[in-house]
Scaffold this motif. Structure first.
Motif, PDB file in Angstrom:
ATOM      1  N   VAL A 109       0.817  -1.118  -0.112  1.00  0.00           N
ATOM      2  CA  VAL A 109       0.112   0.040   0.067  1.00  0.00           C
ATOM      3  C   VAL A 109       1.111   1.192   0.027  1.00  0.00           C
ATOM      4  CG1 VAL A 109      -1.891   1.429   1.369  1.00  0.00           C
ATOM      5  CG2 VAL A 109      -1.820  -1.045   1.406  1.00  0.00           C
ATOM      6  N   GLU A 110       0.729   2.144  -1.032  1.00  0.00           N
ATOM      7  CA  GLU A 110       1.738   3.286  -0.928  1.00  0.00           C
ATOM      8  C   GLU A 110       0.465   4.162  -0.733  1.00  0.00           C
ATOM      9  OE1 GLU A 110       4.191   6.028  -4.443  1.00  0.00           O
ATOM     10  OE2 GLU A 110       3.136   4.312  -5.017  1.00  0.00           O
ATOM     11  N   TYR A 111       0.776   5.156   0.384  1.00  0.00           N
ATOM     12  CA  TYR A 111      -0.065   6.018   0.981  1.00  0.00           C
ATOM     13  C   TYR A 111       0.696   7.270   1.073  1.00  0.00           C
ATOM     14  CZ  TYR A 111       3.418   5.653   4.853  1.00  0.00           C
ATOM     15  OH  TYR A 111       4.494   5.566   5.710  1.00  0.00           O
ATOM     16  N   LEU A 112      -0.514   8.494   1.063  1.00  0.00           N
ATOM     17  CA  LEU A 112      -0.309   9.859   1.117  1.00  0.00           C
ATOM     18  C   LEU A 112      -0.991  10.427   1.988  1.00  0.00           C
ATOM     19  CD1 LEU A 112       1.650  12.377   0.008  1.00  0.00           C
ATOM     20  CD2 LEU A 112      -0.168  12.372  -1.971  1.00  0.00           C
ATOM     21  N   ASN A 113      -0.536  11.381   3.018  1.00  0.00           N
ATOM     22  CA  ASN A 113      -1.253  12.202   4.004  1.00  0.00           C
ATOM     23  C   ASN A 113      -1.849  13.321   2.992  1.00  0.00           C
ATOM     24  OD1 ASN A 113      -2.535  13.476   6.023  1.00  0.00           O
ATOM     25  ND2 ASN A 113      -0.651  13.694   7.154  1.00  0.00           N
ATOM     26  N   TYR A 114      -3.397  13.130   3.145  1.00  0.00           N
ATOM     27  CA  TYR A 114      -4.194  14.449   2.424  1.00  0.00           C
ATOM     28  C   TYR A 114      -3.846  15.919   2.980  1.00  0.00           C
ATOM     29  CZ  TYR A 114      -8.022  17.259   0.874  1.00  0.00           C
ATOM     30  OH  TYR A 114      -8.751  17.966   0.294  1.00  0.00           O
ATOM     31  N   GLU A 115      -3.306  16.059   4.287  1.00  0.00           N
ATOM     32  CA  GLU A 115      -2.822  17.409   4.794  1.00  0.00           C
ATOM     33  C   GLU A 115      -1.629  17.926   4.060  1.00  0.00           C
ATOM     34  OE1 GLU A 115      -2.586  16.935   9.053  1.00  0.00           O
ATOM     35  OE2 GLU A 115      -4.983  17.402   9.329  1.00  0.00           O
ATOM     36  N   THR A 116      -0.857  17.019   3.444  1.00  0.00           N
ATOM     37  CA  THR A 116       0.264  17.540   2.713  1.00  0.00           C
ATOM     38  C   THR A 116       0.061  18.294   1.540  1.00  0.00           C
ATOM     39  OG1 THR A 116       0.848  15.433   1.638  1.00  0.00           O
ATOM     40  CG2 THR A 116       1.716  15.634   3.834  1.00  0.00           C
ATOM     41  N   LEU A 117      -1.129  17.960   0.836  1.00  0.00           N
ATOM     42  CA  LEU A 117      -1.468  18.544  -0.413  1.00  0.00           C
ATOM     43  C   LEU A 117      -1.280  20.148  -0.595  1.00  0.00           C
ATOM     44  CD1 LEU A 117      -2.178  15.565  -0.741  1.00  0.00           C
ATOM     45  CD2 LEU A 117      -4.007  16.191  -2.167  1.00  0.00           C
ATOM     46  N   ALA A 118      -2.229  20.561   0.233  1.00  0.00           N
ATOM     47  CA  ALA A 118      -2.018  22.113   0.593  1.00  0.00           C
ATOM     48  C   ALA A 118      -0.592  22.942   0.546  1.00  0.00           C
ATOM     49  CB  ALA A 118      -3.069  22.555   1.191  1.00  0.00           C
ATOM     50  N   ASP A 119       0.097  21.957   1.327  1.00  0.00           N
ATOM     51  CA  ASP A 119       1.466  22.676   1.440  1.00  0.00           C
ATOM     52  C   ASP A 119       2.371  22.594   0.450  1.00  0.00           C
ATOM     53  OD1 ASP A 119       0.673  22.757   4.124  1.00  0.00           O
ATOM     54  OD2 ASP A 119       1.666  20.982   4.862  1.00  0.00           O
ATOM     55  N   HIS A 120       1.816  21.663  -0.456  1.00  0.00           N
ATOM     56  CA  HIS A 120       2.709  21.688  -1.960  1.00  0.00           C
ATOM     57  C   HIS A 120       2.098  22.184  -3.175  1.00  0.00           C
ATOM     58  CE1 HIS A 120       5.992  19.448   0.123  1.00  0.00           C
ATOM     59  NE2 HIS A 120       5.339  18.930   0.779  1.00  0.00           N
ATOM     60  N   GLY A 121       0.827  22.749  -2.777  1.00  0.00           N
ATOM     61  CA  GLY A 121      -0.066  22.962  -3.975  1.00  0.00           C
ATOM     62  C   GLY A 121      -0.449  21.978  -4.926  1.00  0.00           C
ATOM     63  N   LYS A 132       4.936  12.923  -7.598  1.00  0.00           N
ATOM     64  CA  LYS A 132       5.533  14.210  -6.847  1.00  0.00           C
ATOM     65  C   LYS A 132       5.681  13.923  -5.391  1.00  0.00           C
ATOM     66  CE  LYS A 132       1.951  16.661  -8.596  1.00  0.00           C
ATOM     67  NZ  LYS A 132       0.994  17.789  -9.016  1.00  0.00           N
ATOM     68  N   ALA A 133       4.922  13.267  -4.682  1.00  0.00           N
ATOM     69  CA  ALA A 133       5.062  12.790  -3.339  1.00  0.00           C
ATOM     70  C   ALA A 133       6.387  12.104  -3.245  1.00  0.00           C
ATOM     71  CB  ALA A 133       3.969  12.132  -2.882  1.00  0.00           C
ATOM     72  N   ALA A 134       6.820  11.386  -4.004  1.00  0.00           N
ATOM     73  CA  ALA A 134       7.857  10.560  -3.775  1.00  0.00           C
ATOM     74  C   ALA A 134       9.369  11.322  -3.980  1.00  0.00           C
ATOM     75  CB  ALA A 134       7.799   9.295  -4.958  1.00  0.00           C
ATOM     76  N   ASP A 135       9.115  12.311  -4.896  1.00  0.00           N
ATOM     77  CA  ASP A 135      10.289  13.141  -4.756  1.00  0.00           C
ATOM     78  C   ASP A 135      10.399  14.321  -4.120  1.00  0.00           C
ATOM     79  OD1 ASP A 135      10.902  11.593  -7.070  1.00  0.00           O
ATOM     80  OD2 ASP A 135       9.783  13.022  -8.499  1.00  0.00           O
ATOM     81  N   ALA A 136       9.334  14.474  -2.892  1.00  0.00           N
ATOM     82  CA  ALA A 136       9.247  15.644  -2.054  1.00  0.00           C
ATOM     83  C   ALA A 136       9.948  15.409  -0.816  1.00  0.00           C
ATOM     84  CB  ALA A 136       7.936  16.068  -2.064  1.00  0.00           C
ATOM     85  N   ASN A 137      10.464  14.704  -0.575  1.00  0.00           N
ATOM     86  CA  ASN A 137      11.246  14.251   0.843  1.00  0.00           C
ATOM     87  C   ASN A 137      10.339  14.178   2.049  1.00  0.00           C
ATOM     88  OD1 ASN A 137      13.525  13.214   2.229  1.00  0.00           O
ATOM     89  ND2 ASN A 137      14.104  15.393   2.548  1.00  0.00           N
ATOM     90  N   LEU A 138       9.049  13.740   1.977  1.00  0.00           N
ATOM     91  CA  LEU A 138       8.141  14.008   2.988  1.00  0.00           C
ATOM     92  C   LEU A 138       8.370  12.768   4.074  1.00  0.00           C
ATOM     93  CD1 LEU A 138       4.769  13.899   0.867  1.00  0.00           C
ATOM     94  CD2 LEU A 138       5.939  15.947   1.986  1.00  0.00           C
ATOM     95  N   ASP A 139       8.029  13.095   5.185  1.00  0.00           N
ATOM     96  CA  ASP A 139       8.167  12.374   6.395  1.00  0.00           C
ATOM     97  C   ASP A 139       7.564  11.076   6.130  1.00  0.00           C
ATOM     98  OD1 ASP A 139       9.852  14.196   7.858  1.00  0.00           O
ATOM     99  OD2 ASP A 139       7.779  14.946   8.788  1.00  0.00           O
ATOM    100  N   PRO A 140       8.173   9.960   6.769  1.00  0.00           N
ATOM    101  CA  PRO A 140       7.420   8.490   6.705  1.00  0.00           C
ATOM    102  C   PRO A 140       6.143   8.471   6.781  1.00  0.00           C
ATOM    103  CG  PRO A 140       9.739   8.500   7.401  1.00  0.00           C
ATOM    104  CD  PRO A 140       9.244   9.854   7.381  1.00  0.00           C
ATOM    105  N   GLU A 141       5.747   9.414   7.988  1.00  0.00           N
ATOM    106  CA  GLU A 141       4.291   9.477   8.405  1.00  0.00           C
ATOM    107  C   GLU A 141       3.620   9.859   7.228  1.00  0.00           C
ATOM    108  OE1 GLU A 141       1.418  11.475  11.833  1.00  0.00           O
ATOM    109  OE2 GLU A 141       3.280  10.791  12.243  1.00  0.00           O
ATOM    110  N   ASP A 142       3.780  11.014   6.407  1.00  0.00           N
ATOM    111  CA  ASP A 142       3.118  11.315   5.408  1.00  0.00           C
ATOM    112  C   ASP A 142       3.082  10.735   3.951  1.00  0.00           C
ATOM    113  OD1 ASP A 142       2.167  13.624   7.106  1.00  0.00           O
ATOM    114  OD2 ASP A 142       4.235  14.527   6.798  1.00  0.00           O
ATOM    115  N   TYR A 143       4.176   9.842   3.761  1.00  0.00           N
ATOM    116  CA  TYR A 143       4.045   9.364   2.447  1.00  0.00           C
ATOM    117  C   TYR A 143       5.030   8.100   2.724  1.00  0.00           C
ATOM    118  CZ  TYR A 143       5.595   7.932  -2.204  1.00  0.00           C
ATOM    119  OH  TYR A 143       5.994   7.136  -3.162  1.00  0.00           O
TER     120      TYR A 143
END
Length: 245
Positions: A109-121, A132-143
Motif C-alpha cells: 500500500v502506497e499512502y499519502l497524507n491528505y494534509e500535505t497536499l495544500a502545503d505543496h500546491g 510528486k510525493a515520492a520526490d518531495a522528501n516527505l516524512d515517513p508518516e506522510d508518505y
C-alpha cells in the motif's frame, strides 16, 4: 432477549434516518473508551446490521453477537475486541511480532497524507500526485509504503507499522478514518455511513476496508473533504484517537 430496535433504543417503525442516527449515538455510548464494553459495542453493531439486512425480527443475544462479529473479524483479519479496547496500539503490538514476518511481502500500500497536499500546491485529482510525493522528501508518516501479508484492515495495517492514522469509532460508524483509493481495489464489507456518490468517488473507511488487489495507492486523512465533516465523530470522546481528528 432484546430486539435489534430495542438495542438501538428506537421504535420498530423507525425510518432509515432514525436508525442511522440511533446507531451512531449508541455506538459512541457503547465504545470501551467511552465507558462501555467490547461486548456491548459488538452487540450494537450486530443489531444495526440485522436491521439493515432485513432481519430485525430476530432477537439478539450477546453470545450470538459475539459469534457474528468473530466471523466478521476472521474475514477482515483483525480482532475487534482487541482493537476496540486498545485503540491505536499497533506500534506496540508490532514489537512483539517476528521481524521476519514484518518483512514478508503480500499487499503493498502506497499512502499519502491528505494534509500535505495544500502545503505543496497539489490537488487530489493530479495524475502524477504520487510521483510528486515520492520526490518531495516527505516524512515517513506522510508518505511511504506498507507491506503486510494478512487480510488486515488498512487502519490496523498502518498501526502495525507504527503510523497513527485518524479514527474514532473503529466500527464503520463515522468518517474520521476515511481514505481515498486512487489505484487498486479494497473491500468494505458493510457501509452504513458513506453515500453512493462518495463510494463512487473512491472514498472508503480504513477501519473496515481490506485490500482486494496486491497493490494500492491511497490518500489517508481525507476526513475534511466536503460531505465528510458531518459524518465525523468528536475524537475527544475516544482517549486513544488522535487529538486533531
Amino acid at each position: 432477549m432484546d430486539s435489534p430496535f430495542e438495542i438501538l433504543g428506537i421504535e420498530s417503525d423507525a425510518d432509515d434516518d432514525e436508525v442511522v442516527r440511533a446507531y451512531r449515538k449508541r455506538v459512541k455510548e457503547a465504545h470501551p473508551d467511552q465507558g462501555g464494553s467490547t461486548r456491548e459495542f459488538l452487540l450494537v453493531q450486530t443489531a444495526y446490521e440485522k436491521i439493515q439486512d432485513g432481519h430485525a425480527d430476530e432477537p439478539l443475544e450477546i453470545e450470538r453477537a459475539d459469534r457474528a462479529n468473530d466471523d466478521t473479524a476472521s474475514r477482515n483479519g483483525h480482532d475487534p475486541a482487541h482493537e476496540a479496547t486498545n485503540g491505536a496500539g499497533g506500534a506496540d503490538d508490532a514489537d512483539h511480532e517476528d521481524e521476519d514476518d514484518e518483512q514478508e511481502e503480500g499487499y503493498r500500500v502506497e499512502y499519502l497524507n491528505y494534509e500535505t497536499l495544500a502545503d505543496h500546491g497539489w490537488d487530489l485529482g493530479d495524475d502524477d500526485l504520487f510521483e510528486k510525493a515520492a520526490d518531495a522528501n516527505l516524512d515517513p508518516e506522510d508518505y511511504g509504503q506498507l507491506s503486510f501479508t494478512s487480510d488486515k484492515n488498512l487502519l490496523a495495517a498502518a498501526e502495525k507499522c507504527g503510523y497513527p492514522w485518524p479514527y474514532a469509532c473503529r466500527g464503520g460508524a463515522c468518517a474520521n478514518c476515511a481514505i481515498a483509493v486512487v489505484e487498486g481495489e479494497v473491500e468494505m464489507p458493510s457501509n452504513h455511513i458513506l453515500s453512493q456518490e462518495m463510494v463512487d468517488r473512491g472514498l472508503r473507511l480504513s477501519c473496515i476496508s481490506v485490500p482486494k488487489t496486491d497493490e494500492l495507492k491511497i490518500i489517508y486523512n481525507v476526513k475534511s473533504l466536503p460531505g465528510l465533516e458531518e459524518l465525523r465523530l468528536p475524537a475527544q470522546q475516544f482517549d486513544k484517537a488522535r487529538s486533531n481528528d
